[in-house]
Design an enzyme around this catalytic site. Structure first.
Site, PDB file in Angstrom:
ATOM      1  N   ARG A 123      39.938  44.019  42.646  1.00 36.68           N
ATOM      2  CA  ARG A 123      40.713  43.649  43.845  1.00 36.68           C
ATOM      3  C   ARG A 123      41.734  44.739  44.211  1.00 36.68           C
ATOM      4  O   ARG A 123      42.824  44.460  44.692  1.00 36.68           O
ATOM      5  CB  ARG A 123      41.462  42.325  43.650  1.00 36.68           C
ATOM      6  CG  ARG A 123      40.575  41.119  43.516  1.00 36.68           C
ATOM      7  CD  ARG A 123      39.795  40.856  44.802  1.00 36.68           C
ATOM      8  NE  ARG A 123      39.138  39.560  44.759  1.00 36.68           N
ATOM      9  CZ  ARG A 123      38.007  39.314  44.112  1.00 36.68           C
ATOM     10  NH1 ARG A 123      37.386  40.294  43.469  1.00 36.68           N
ATOM     11  NH2 ARG A 123      37.473  38.120  44.121  1.00 36.68           N
TER      12      ARG A 123
ATOM     13  N   SER B 127      41.476  32.787  46.681  1.00 29.61           N
ATOM     14  CA  SER B 127      42.301  32.900  45.474  1.00 29.61           C
ATOM     15  C   SER B 127      43.679  33.439  45.844  1.00 29.61           C
ATOM     16  O   SER B 127      43.773  34.492  46.475  1.00 29.61           O
ATOM     17  CB  SER B 127      41.663  33.874  44.482  1.00 29.61           C
ATOM     18  OG  SER B 127      40.359  33.467  44.156  1.00 29.61           O
TER      19      SER B 127
ATOM     20  N   GLU C 111      47.198  37.858  44.950  1.00 30.83           N
ATOM     21  CA  GLU C 111      46.056  38.567  45.519  1.00 30.83           C
ATOM     22  C   GLU C 111      46.242  38.608  47.038  1.00 30.83           C
ATOM     23  O   GLU C 111      45.844  39.559  47.707  1.00 30.83           O
ATOM     24  CB  GLU C 111      44.776  37.799  45.162  1.00 30.83           C
ATOM     25  CG  GLU C 111      43.553  38.670  45.074  1.00 30.83           C
ATOM     26  CD  GLU C 111      42.493  38.277  46.052  1.00 30.83           C
ATOM     27  OE1 GLU C 111      42.176  39.100  46.924  1.00 30.83           O
ATOM     28  OE2 GLU C 111      41.971  37.158  45.971  1.00 30.83           O
TER      29      GLU C 111
HETATM   30  N1  EPU Z   1      39.045  27.294  36.154  1.00 35.20           N
HETATM   31  C1  EPU Z   1      39.693  26.178  35.730  1.00 35.20           C
HETATM   32  N2  EPU Z   1      40.336  25.402  36.651  1.00 35.20           N
HETATM   33  C2  EPU Z   1      40.329  25.681  37.956  1.00 35.20           C
HETATM   34  C3  EPU Z   1      39.663  26.831  38.398  1.00 35.20           C
HETATM   35  C4  EPU Z   1      39.037  27.637  37.493  1.00 35.20           C
HETATM   36  O1  EPU Z   1      39.728  25.872  34.547  1.00 35.20           O
HETATM   37  O2  EPU Z   1      40.927  24.907  38.711  1.00 35.20           O
HETATM   38  C5  EPU Z   1      38.378  28.171  35.171  1.00 35.20           C
HETATM   39  C6  EPU Z   1      37.035  27.661  34.698  1.00 35.20           C
HETATM   40  O3  EPU Z   1      36.925  27.984  33.342  1.00 35.20           O
HETATM   41  C7  EPU Z   1      36.061  28.481  35.493  1.00 35.20           C
HETATM   42  C8  EPU Z   1      36.791  29.800  35.581  1.00 35.20           C
HETATM   43  O4  EPU Z   1      38.148  29.427  35.717  1.00 35.20           O
HETATM   44  O5  EPU Z   1      34.838  28.630  34.845  1.00 35.20           O
HETATM   45  C9  EPU Z   1      36.368  30.696  36.717  1.00 35.20           C
HETATM   46  O6  EPU Z   1      36.455  29.989  37.938  1.00 35.20           O
HETATM   47  P1  EPU Z   1      35.622  30.472  39.225  1.00 35.20           P
HETATM   48  O7  EPU Z   1      34.215  30.706  38.867  1.00 35.20           O
HETATM   49  O8  EPU Z   1      35.913  29.500  40.308  1.00 35.20           O
HETATM   50  O9  EPU Z   1      36.211  31.889  39.550  1.00 35.20           O
HETATM   51  P2  EPU Z   1      37.696  32.494  39.577  1.00 35.20           P
HETATM   52  O10 EPU Z   1      37.814  33.427  38.446  1.00 35.20           O
HETATM   53  O11 EPU Z   1      38.701  31.422  39.704  1.00 35.20           O
HETATM   54  C10 EPU Z   1      37.011  34.601  40.983  1.00 35.20           C
HETATM   55  C11 EPU Z   1      37.434  35.252  42.265  1.00 35.20           C
HETATM   56  C12 EPU Z   1      36.870  34.509  43.456  1.00 35.20           C
HETATM   57  C13 EPU Z   1      35.355  34.498  43.343  1.00 35.20           C
HETATM   58  C14 EPU Z   1      34.955  33.845  42.021  1.00 35.20           C
HETATM   59  C15 EPU Z   1      33.479  33.914  41.767  1.00 35.20           C
HETATM   60  C16 EPU Z   1      39.564  36.284  41.750  1.00 35.20           C
HETATM   61  C17 EPU Z   1      41.035  36.261  41.960  1.00 35.20           C
HETATM   62  N3  EPU Z   1      38.877  35.307  42.332  1.00 35.20           N
HETATM   63  O12 EPU Z   1      37.628  33.307  40.953  1.00 35.20           O
HETATM   64  O13 EPU Z   1      37.225  35.213  44.631  1.00 35.20           O
HETATM   65  O14 EPU Z   1      34.767  33.793  44.414  1.00 35.20           O
HETATM   66  O15 EPU Z   1      35.595  34.527  40.924  1.00 35.20           O
HETATM   67  O16 EPU Z   1      33.092  35.208  41.446  1.00 35.20           O
HETATM   68  O17 EPU Z   1      39.062  37.174  41.078  1.00 35.20           O
HETATM   69  C18 EPU Z   1      38.948  35.401  46.260  1.00 35.20           C
HETATM   70  O18 EPU Z   1      39.139  36.525  45.814  1.00 35.20           O
HETATM   71  O19 EPU Z   1      39.608  34.927  47.210  1.00 35.20           O
HETATM   72  C19 EPU Z   1      37.920  34.579  45.636  1.00 35.20           C
HETATM   73  C20 EPU Z   1      37.688  33.315  46.024  1.00 35.20           C
END
Ligand code: EPU
Length: 341
Positions: free
Chosen positions: A167, A241, A337
């Site tokens: 990012r 995010s 972010e």
């Molecule tokens: N999780 C929780 N609780 C929550 C949310 C997430 O426990 O309420 C944990 C779970 O273990 C889950 C893990 O976090 O498996 C990862 O969650 P998710 O797959 O939703 O991905 P993220 O890491 O929260 C990132 C990006 C997203 C992108 C997704 C999928 C960042 C800041 N965000 O989110 O990007 O869509 O991965 O690749 O890196 C954005 O940048 O706006 C965005 C939405």
């Protein structure tokens, strides 16, 4: 030269996905590089602050903008070069990102499908090296054309020049507010390159009854996952995010793991691991909790939402509280972010 008129006191409500009411003192939309240069060099506006606006999908207004907002409306998708396996396409900064993804799939140009349904524009995508489901913009990026905000000069930026990180790019660090991204050249593939390495894609494809996924199917799976946990900004204001996933030292992680054996993590180099910020925020009790007109989303705690009438300040105050509680409980500093204006 024909340029669209500069308007005054324009509401930015429909120009930010958070749905925040803020005003721009001056506002103009540019639809060509020439018009962009002309406005950047216009002596009447040279000294006032400028904000370059794409889709407004990664932005939080906490006050009116006392300057000139330049909305990027440069359009166009043009084939530059191709061979049997590759294609290079030049895309205007003002093109909608998801429409571009759909167009690529229709043309049989592959590599972007995992980045389906990301809000915002093509020009903003390299800025924060957008990423999702195992693919980042840097994986399909070739070159970009940017305009120097001071001189109006046009400059090329190669992959290396952009210094992409998680990012991150040079446009968010050393060259912050120095250039306007006008056009981006992507290197795509004519041969499907399926990437289902991100856990939930595989599982979703299985749920969809697909065993031999095509790029179109991967796109559909990604759309399905996103729709299932990310709120639609047309219904509930948000900017995806709100924080980045923090990278912490392995030693710090090991210590925390003793106390929280279920703490998820991803490898991030030799010394560090990445921890999902959504998990940290959920552990602090914020998930689904309403605070006035705002709160952390019920299905994805990393997304802060506007339940309708929130002000930008209210949202940034909540973000500060969330940061403080994560720091207190885990000793981890979350970084935003979203760009706060
Ligand atoms: N999780 C929780 N609780 C929550 C949310 C997430 O426990 O309420 C944990 C779970 O273990 C889950 C893990 O976090 O498996 C990862 O969650 P998710 O797959 O939703 O991905 P993220 O890491 O929260 C990132 C990006 C997203 C992108 C997704 C999928 C960042 C800041 N965000 O989110 O990007 O869509 O991965 O690749 O890196 C954005 O940048 O706006 C965005 C939405």
């Amino acid at each position: 030269m024909m340029t669209s008129p500069i308007k005054q006191e324009v509401s930015l409500l429909s120009f930010n996905t958070f749905g925040i009411e803020a005003k721009a003192r001056y506002f103009v939309e540019v639809t060509s590089i020439e018009a962009l240069k002309a406005i950047l060099l216009d002596p009447d506006y040279q000294a006032i602050p400028k904000l370059i606006l794409g889709g407004g999908s990664n932005l939080l207004f906490t006050q009116d903008f006392d300057g000139l907002v330049i909305k990027m409306g440069i359009k166009g998708i043009e084939k530059m070069r191709e061979d049997n396996e590759n294609i290079w396409v030049k895309v205007g900064a003002g093109e909608n990102w998801h429409d571009f993804v759909v167009y690529c799939l229709e043309q049989g140009w592959y590599g972007v499908e995992n980045l389906s349904l990301i809000y915002g524009t093509v020009g903003a995508a390299p800025m924060q090296n957008i990423g999702a489901y195992g693919v980042e913009l840097k994986d399909i990026f070739d070159l970009l054309i940017a305009i120097d905000r001071e001189t109006g000069n046009q400059q090329f930026f190669t992959h290396a020049d952009c210094k992409f990180g998680y990012r991150e790019s040079v446009f968010k660090s050393e060259l912050k507010d120095k250039y306007v991204i006008a056009e981006v050249i992507f290197h795509l593939s004519k041969k499907p390159q399926i990437n289902t390495s991100y856990g939930t894609i595989q599982q979703t494809l299985v749920e969809m009854g697909i065993s031999q996924p095509t790029p179109k199917a991967v796109s559909e799976a990604v759309i399905r996952i996103r729709k299932s946990k990310l709120p639609n900004p047309e219904q509930v204001g948000n900017a995806g995010s709100f924080f980045k996933n923090p990278e912490i030292l392995k030693s710090h992680f090991e210590n925390l793991r003793e106390q929280y054996p279920n703490m998820p993590s991803y490898p991030a180099g030799e010394q560090k691991v990445k921890v999902p910020a959504g998990w940290l925020i959920e552990q602090c009790g914020w998930k689904g909790r309403k605070v006035g007109n705002t709160g952390a989303h019920k299905d994805q705690a990393l997304v802060i939402v506007n339940y309708g009438m929130a002000t930008g300040l209210e949202i940034s105050e909540l973000a500060t509280k969330i940061q403080a509680s994560v720091l207190e409980k885990f000793g981890i500093q979350l970084h935003t972010e979203v760009n706060i204006v």
